[in-house]
Design an enzyme around this catalytic site. Structure first.
Site, PDB file in Angstrom:
ATOM      1  N   ASP A   1       0.847  -1.206   0.000  1.00  0.00           N
ATOM      2  CA  ASP A   1       0.000   0.000   0.000  1.00  0.00           C
ATOM      3  C   ASP A   1       0.876   1.247   0.000  1.00  0.00           C
ATOM      4  O   ASP A   1       1.979   1.243   0.555  1.00  0.00           O
ATOM      5  CB  ASP A   1      -0.879  -0.007   1.270  1.00  0.00           C
TER       6      ASP A   1
ATOM      7  N   SER B   1     -16.986  -3.980  -8.835  1.00  0.00           N
ATOM      8  CA  SER B   1     -18.090  -3.246  -8.217  1.00  0.00           C
ATOM      9  C   SER B   1     -19.382  -3.468  -8.981  1.00  0.00           C
ATOM     10  O   SER B   1     -19.380  -3.600 -10.214  1.00  0.00           O
ATOM     11  CB  SER B   1     -17.749  -1.752  -8.239  1.00  0.00           C
TER      12      SER B   1
ATOM     13  N   TYR C   1     -15.475   5.992 -13.085  1.00  0.00           N
ATOM     14  CA  TYR C   1     -15.028   4.990 -12.120  1.00  0.00           C
ATOM     15  C   TYR C   1     -15.499   3.590 -12.531  1.00  0.00           C
ATOM     16  O   TYR C   1     -14.717   2.637 -12.584  1.00  0.00           O
ATOM     17  CB  TYR C   1     -15.571   5.348 -10.725  1.00  0.00           C
TER      18      TYR C   1
ATOM     19  N   LYS D   1     -13.389  -0.004 -13.864  1.00  0.00           N
ATOM     20  CA  LYS D   1     -13.547  -1.374 -13.334  1.00  0.00           C
ATOM     21  C   LYS D   1     -13.841  -2.355 -14.473  1.00  0.00           C
ATOM     22  O   LYS D   1     -13.326  -3.468 -14.493  1.00  0.00           O
ATOM     23  CB  LYS D   1     -14.669  -1.430 -12.289  1.00  0.00           C
TER      24      LYS D   1
ATOM     25  N   LEU E   1     -22.979   6.751   2.294  1.00  0.00           N
ATOM     26  CA  LEU E   1     -24.025   6.950   3.294  1.00  0.00           C
ATOM     27  C   LEU E   1     -23.560   6.659   4.732  1.00  0.00           C
ATOM     28  O   LEU E   1     -23.778   7.475   5.633  1.00  0.00           O
ATOM     29  CB  LEU E   1     -25.223   6.048   2.932  1.00  0.00           C
TER      30      LEU E   1
HETATM   31  C1  UD1 Z   1     -21.268   4.475  -4.374  1.00  0.00           C
HETATM   32  C2  UD1 Z   1     -20.834   4.554  -5.799  1.00  0.00           C
HETATM   33  C3  UD1 Z   1     -20.382   3.171  -6.235  1.00  0.00           C
HETATM   34  C4  UD1 Z   1     -19.261   2.683  -5.316  1.00  0.00           C
HETATM   35  C5  UD1 Z   1     -19.777   2.658  -3.885  1.00  0.00           C
HETATM   36  C6  UD1 Z   1     -18.714   2.265  -2.882  1.00  0.00           C
HETATM   37  C7  UD1 Z   1     -22.184   6.366  -6.756  1.00  0.00           C
HETATM   38  C8  UD1 Z   1     -23.245   6.726  -7.718  1.00  0.00           C
HETATM   39  N1  UD1 Z   1     -21.929   5.065  -6.620  1.00  0.00           N
HETATM   40  O1  UD1 Z   1     -22.407   3.617  -4.325  1.00  0.00           O
HETATM   41  O2  UD1 Z   1     -19.937   3.220  -7.549  1.00  0.00           O
HETATM   42  O3  UD1 Z   1     -18.864   1.383  -5.702  1.00  0.00           O
HETATM   43  O4  UD1 Z   1     -20.249   3.971  -3.536  1.00  0.00           O
HETATM   44  O5  UD1 Z   1     -17.789   3.267  -2.712  1.00  0.00           O
HETATM   45  O6  UD1 Z   1     -21.571   7.209  -6.137  1.00  0.00           O
HETATM   46  N2  UD1 Z   1     -27.090   8.786   0.167  1.00  0.00           N
HETATM   47  C9  UD1 Z   1     -27.798   9.807   0.733  1.00  0.00           C
HETATM   48  N3  UD1 Z   1     -27.115  10.785   1.401  1.00  0.00           N
HETATM   49  C10 UD1 Z   1     -25.756  10.793   1.492  1.00  0.00           C
HETATM   50  C11 UD1 Z   1     -25.026   9.731   0.902  1.00  0.00           C
HETATM   51  C12 UD1 Z   1     -25.722   8.753   0.250  1.00  0.00           C
HETATM   52  O7  UD1 Z   1     -29.023   9.859   0.657  1.00  0.00           O
HETATM   53  O8  UD1 Z   1     -25.196  11.729   2.077  1.00  0.00           O
HETATM   54  C13 UD1 Z   1     -27.811   7.720  -0.530  1.00  0.00           C
HETATM   55  C14 UD1 Z   1     -27.450   7.630  -1.989  1.00  0.00           C
HETATM   56  O9  UD1 Z   1     -28.264   8.443  -2.769  1.00  0.00           O
HETATM   57  C15 UD1 Z   1     -27.676   6.138  -2.255  1.00  0.00           C
HETATM   58  C16 UD1 Z   1     -27.400   5.476  -0.917  1.00  0.00           C
HETATM   59  O10 UD1 Z   1     -27.465   6.500   0.059  1.00  0.00           O
HETATM   60  O11 UD1 Z   1     -29.003   5.924  -2.573  1.00  0.00           O
HETATM   61  C17 UD1 Z   1     -26.057   4.805  -0.853  1.00  0.00           C
HETATM   62  O12 UD1 Z   1     -25.081   5.753  -1.242  1.00  0.00           O
HETATM   63  P1  UD1 Z   1     -23.520   5.451  -1.157  1.00  0.00           P
HETATM   64  O13 UD1 Z   1     -23.175   4.929   0.175  1.00  0.00           O
HETATM   65  O14 UD1 Z   1     -22.805   6.672  -1.645  1.00  0.00           O
HETATM   66  O15 UD1 Z   1     -23.330   4.245  -2.165  1.00  0.00           O
HETATM   67  P2  UD1 Z   1     -23.741   4.140  -3.719  1.00  0.00           P
HETATM   68  O16 UD1 Z   1     -24.081   5.431  -4.276  1.00  0.00           O
HETATM   69  O17 UD1 Z   1     -24.755   3.062  -3.838  1.00  0.00           O
END
Ligand code: UD1
Length: 330
Positions: free
Chosen positions: A31, A127, A150, A154, A199
């Site tokens: 790393d 992914s 991104y 992949k 999230l």
């Molecule tokens: C994201 C990436 C994906 C990546 C994965 C892991 C996008 C579009 N996709 O997935 O390619 O492999 O992270 O790193 O970015 N959400 C909220 N509020 C927030 C953050 C997220 O409502 O502040 C919602 C998002 O809209 C989504 C869900 O939570 O519906 C999950 O979001 P997130 O954890 O960022 O993952 P992905 O978007 O699914």
């Protein structure tokens, strides 16, 4: 088996390392600590696994091909888990060349080093973002149509790996859905240095009062509560999937396999907020915002193939994922 993990101090790599160490497989963590708190993660791993020589760190960049080749040879590596890479969708749109440099050129460099060292077994961190959006569970033969740079990096890596099987490589490409949670000690969590946009880490910031509220991106999607649905999978379950994949590499019929790692269950953003709030006994204030560009309404894995090929299935509940995430966040 002696395994080199690229990106070995990152979120996924460190959890894979701990599962391998639990199973008495010696690991080398390669790393450059670009997006991880490398020395702290190494201390945590040492604390969790006290057997001598269980875990050996090597500082290096995957684009340093000769250094990689020498490491593979000197350490007697037989298998590689390739987790190193950039993973922010938004950043990949702002700086696409850096994404091709790290993810695609880095994978090519690794394969060249492996070829020179005659190490040809590799498990790759892919992914679910490679799939074309669908309201149905996504199986491995679904159409791929990555919408982000991104995601395209992949897909290019998967093609590169598939072509490498012509010269003896054996490849399992694991398509992760949404990895969350942490090692149950709370020591190996999702702690990116930059670009916090997922999230679970953002909920952690809200609970630590570093943010006033959680922005929920969109509440008018065609889903039961209007918020997006994802397949969240505990990172320790995901890490076990890598161990199974390493063990199965010798016996897979087709030398290039793609396999989904998810639970097969979808949860909405509001399901996550409510469960996280309940199990931690805290409030998570939210504000609905416009949808986030690039988000798909639903992404859930078809998980039969992982069970058939790897004998793997996710075990942890959503409650476990939230509790372990919070242990690492607080
Ligand atoms: C994201 C990436 C994906 C990546 C994965 C892991 C996008 C579009 N996709 O997935 O390619 O492999 O992270 O790193 O970015 N959400 C909220 N509020 C927030 C953050 C997220 O409502 O502040 C919602 C998002 O809209 C989504 C869900 O939570 O519906 C999950 O979001 P997130 O954890 O960022 O993952 P992905 O978007 O699914």
């Amino acid at each position: 088996m002696r395994v080199l993990i690229t990106g070995g101090t990152g979120y996924i790599g460190s959890n894979v390392a701990s599962v391998l160490a639990d199973n008495h497989v010696p690991v080398v963590l390669y790393d450059n600590y670009e997006n991880s708190y490398g020395p702290e993660v190494l201390d945590a791993l040492e604390h969790l696994h006290r057997q001598p020589d269980a875990i050996t760190p090597v500082y290096g960049d995957i684009n340093e091909t000769l250094h990689l080749e020498n490491t593979l040879k000197q350490m007697g590596i037989t298998h590689v888990v390739h987790c190193a890479g950039k993973k922010s969708v938004q950043e990949s749109e702002q700086n696409p060349l850096a994404y091709y440099d790290t993810n695609v050129r880095g994978t090519l460099s690794l394969l060249q080093a492996m070829s020179a060292a005659n190490v040809k077994n590799i498990v790759f961190s892919s992914s679910a973002t490679v799939y074309a959006p669908s309201h149905y569970a996504l199986s491995e033969d679904n159409v791929c149509l990555a919408v982000s740079t991104y995601g395209r990096t992949k897909l290019v890596c998967e093609q590169l790996l598939k072509d490498a099987t012509k010269v003896g490589f054996r490849v399992i490409s694991l398509r992760y859905f949404n990895p969350v949670g942490a090692h149950p000690s709370g020591l190996l969590g999702d702690r990116p240095k930059a670009n916090v946009s997922n999230l679970f880490p953002i909920i952690g910031q809200v609970l630590r009062k570093e943010r006033e509220f959680l922005n929920v991106y969109g509440n008018k999607y065609a889903t039961p509560d209007g918020t997006c649905i994802r397949d969240y999978v505990h990172v320790q379950d995901l890490a076990r999937g890598h161990f199974n994949a390493l063990e199965m590499l010798d016996s897979i019929f087709d030398p290039f396999q793609v396999i989904n790692l998810g639970t097969g269950r979808g949860y909405s953003v509001l399901d996550i907020v409510n469960t996280y709030a309940r199990v931690t006994n805290q409030e998570i204030p939210i504000r609905f915002q416009e949808p986030r560009p690039g988000d798909v309404p639903s992404s859930v894995a078809h998980v039969r193939y992982a069970y058939d090929v790897l004998g793997w299935e996710a075990k942890s509940s959503l409650e476990d994922m939230c509790l372990d995430a919070w242990l690492a966040e607080r």
